[in-house]
Design an enzyme around this catalytic site. Structure first.
Site, PDB file in Angstrom:
ATOM      1  N   GLU A  47       0.744  -1.245   0.000  1.00  0.00           N
ATOM      2  CA  GLU A  47      -0.108  -0.085  -0.089  1.00  0.00           C
ATOM      3  C   GLU A  47       0.827   1.035   0.094  1.00  0.00           C
ATOM      4  O   GLU A  47       2.023   1.314   0.679  1.00  0.00           O
ATOM      5  CB  GLU A  47      -0.847  -0.015   1.367  1.00  0.00           C
ATOM      6  N   ASN A 115      -6.754   6.332  -1.376  1.00  0.00           N
ATOM      7  CA  ASN A 115      -5.776   5.529  -1.410  1.00  0.00           C
ATOM      8  C   ASN A 115      -6.144   4.309  -2.187  1.00  0.00           C
ATOM      9  O   ASN A 115      -7.109   3.712  -1.930  1.00  0.00           O
ATOM     10  CB  ASN A 115      -6.161   5.028   0.359  1.00  0.00           C
ATOM     11  N   LYS A 132      -9.435   2.349  -1.771  1.00  0.00           N
ATOM     12  CA  LYS A 132      -9.695   1.714  -0.425  1.00  0.00           C
ATOM     13  C   LYS A 132     -10.879   2.294   0.346  1.00  0.00           C
ATOM     14  O   LYS A 132     -11.252   3.411   0.336  1.00  0.00           O
ATOM     15  CB  LYS A 132      -8.683   2.173   0.457  1.00  0.00           C
ATOM     16  N   GLU A 151      -5.631   8.827   7.886  1.00  0.00           N
ATOM     17  CA  GLU A 151      -6.155   8.293   6.656  1.00  0.00           C
ATOM     18  C   GLU A 151      -7.501   8.936   6.300  1.00  0.00           C
ATOM     19  O   GLU A 151      -7.917   9.351   5.278  1.00  0.00           O
ATOM     20  CB  GLU A 151      -6.514   7.003   6.412  1.00  0.00           C
ATOM     21  N   CYS A 182      -4.627  -3.022   2.790  1.00  0.00           N
ATOM     22  CA  CYS A 182      -4.508  -2.810   4.143  1.00  0.00           C
ATOM     23  C   CYS A 182      -5.810  -3.285   5.055  1.00  0.00           C
ATOM     24  O   CYS A 182      -6.127  -4.423   5.137  1.00  0.00           O
ATOM     25  CB  CYS A 182      -3.806  -1.583   4.490  1.00  0.00           C
ATOM     26  N   ASN A 207       0.167  -1.282   5.420  1.00  0.00           N
ATOM     27  CA  ASN A 207       1.327  -0.450   6.245  1.00  0.00           C
ATOM     28  C   ASN A 207       0.719  -0.742   7.691  1.00  0.00           C
ATOM     29  O   ASN A 207      -0.352   0.003   7.790  1.00  0.00           O
ATOM     30  CB  ASN A 207       1.270   1.007   5.884  1.00  0.00           C
TER      31      ASN A 207
HETATM   32  N1  CDV Z   1      -2.834   1.257   6.541  1.00  0.00           N
HETATM   33  C1  CDV Z   1      -3.868   0.760   7.383  1.00  0.00           C
HETATM   34  O1  CDV Z   1      -5.086   0.620   6.896  1.00  0.00           O
HETATM   35  N2  CDV Z   1      -3.420   0.284   8.626  1.00  0.00           N
HETATM   36  C2  CDV Z   1      -4.348  -0.327   9.637  1.00  0.00           C
HETATM   37  C3  CDV Z   1      -3.764  -0.049  10.978  1.00  0.00           C
HETATM   38  C4  CDV Z   1      -4.075   1.310  11.291  1.00  0.00           C
HETATM   39  C5  CDV Z   1      -4.488  -0.713  12.010  1.00  0.00           C
HETATM   40  C6  CDV Z   1      -4.473  -1.576   9.229  1.00  0.00           C
HETATM   41  O2  CDV Z   1      -5.519  -2.350   9.332  1.00  0.00           O
HETATM   42  O3  CDV Z   1      -3.364  -2.319   9.467  1.00  0.00           O
END
Ligand code: CDV
Length: 329
Positions: A47, A115, A132, A151, A182, A207
């Site tokens: 990501e 995103n 996203k 975000e 993510c 991430n």
């Molecule tokens: N980049 C993300 O979406 N990170 C989230 C963190 C904040 C928990 C994740 O679900 O990994």
């Protein structure tokens, strides 16, 4: 004849805020070349692969954050990546921050930020785009947090749904491809929408801080990887699909991101896993025909799903307290 595609997860080590696009693209090119040498036909990057995970930094004025966004793909900075994709003849999943000028829900054309991830074909064309949906974090500076997760400030909720497309991935092999980004991986609804389109390979970048940064409760360090893997393995098993889940890893701008990138089969088994918190390639042969077993037996959706019992899933967002039972005597 089996339908084997060789998939590479191209984990990236940390990208510091001061590191320019050129340095990052150079690292990605080296991973792409190694992936090609190892026979990969599909390469998945994390990501927001082109920059540091910038939602940890607060900008009062959103326009100040524009340098972290891509107004077009390819851009002058990302052109070498597209050239390498053509040179090596591989398909690539790329996560990036997208700046788009397009109509909003009122039909007014304005600057919009998402995103985003794309699948890029070996000829350089964009096969599929995803924005996203599950944006974690908050929109305003949060005093109680040691590290911000903005975000909800920088991105709008994705407006493209969860698309799946069938495309050639290897000589004589077509695959049903889908994407998540993510936090989406933690939401079974997202996986199921892909499963309902017979997805065979879910590509997802992440991430994820290796500590819970919310500071409002204790979460043991070691559970972070467990929860990531649990979500991905369950998503694969319950939807009879492969997944390549790829991390940005290591200490980025002073904050740890967990690695542990994995490739998972439709039985929910991890078939390859990264061992470092650095730029690292893991590769697995994925026989897409293995998706058939789950799809035709336990998870034969047409036979066994009961949407009439699931209305809450689309009619309700937050949970509600249940009815209360009390003993009659
Ligand atoms: N980049 C993300 O979406 N990170 C989230 C963190 C904040 C928990 C994740 O679900 O990994």
């Amino acid at each position: 004849m089996s339908r084997i595609v060789t998939v590479a997860a191209a984990q990236l080590g940390p990208i510091q805020r001061a590191e320019g696009r050129e340095g990052v693209i150079g690292r990605m090119l080296r991973l792409l070349e190694r992936a090609h040498q190892r026979g990969a036909q599909v390469v998945v990057f994390p990501e927001l692969a082109l920059t540091t995970f910038f939602p940890r930094w607060y900008c009062e004025d959103l326009d100040e954050a524009d340098a972290w966004f891509e107004p077009s793909l390819p851009s002058p900075a990302t052109q070498p990546l597209f050239d390498a994709i053509k040179r090596f003849g591989v398909m690539v999943y790329l996560g990036y921050a997208e700046l788009a000028w397009e109509p909003d829900e009122q039909g007014i054309v304005r600057k919009r930020r998402f995103n985003t991830s794309v699948v890029i074909a070996p000829n350089g064309e964009i096969v599929l785009k995803y924005r996203k949906v599950h944006l974690p974090g908050h929109a305003e500076f949060a005093e109680h947090r040691q590290v911000q997760h903005l975000e909800k400030r920088y991105f709008e909720v994705g407006n493209l749904g969860f698309p799946v497309v069938r495309a050639p991935v290897a000589p004589g092999v077509d695959a049903n491809l889908g994407m998540l980004i993510c936090n989406d991986r933690r939401w079974p609804e997202a996986w199921r929408v892909l499963g309902l389109q017979q997805v065979e390979l879910v590509m997802l970048g992440y991430n994820t801080p290796s500590r819970n940064q919310d500071n409002r409760g204790f979460e043991a360090h070691h559970l972070r990887v467990l929860h990531s893997h649990l979500s991905i393995q369950a998503g694969c098993y319950q939807n009879a699909t492969f997944a390549a889940a790829v991390a940005k890893a290591g200490t980025e701008d002073g904050h740890e991101l967990l690695g542990h990138s994995i490739i998972v089969n439709p039985q929910g088994e991890i078939i390859a896993m990264a061992a470092t918190w650095d730029d690292e390639l893991i590769v697995a042969d994925c026989d897409l025909d293995l998706c058939e077993l789950g799809r035709n037996t336990v998870f034969n959706f047409a036979k066994h799903r009961r949407p009439e019992a699931y209305t809450r899933l689309v009619e309700q967002t937050g949970s509600v307290a249940p009815a209360v039972w009390t003993p009659s005597v």
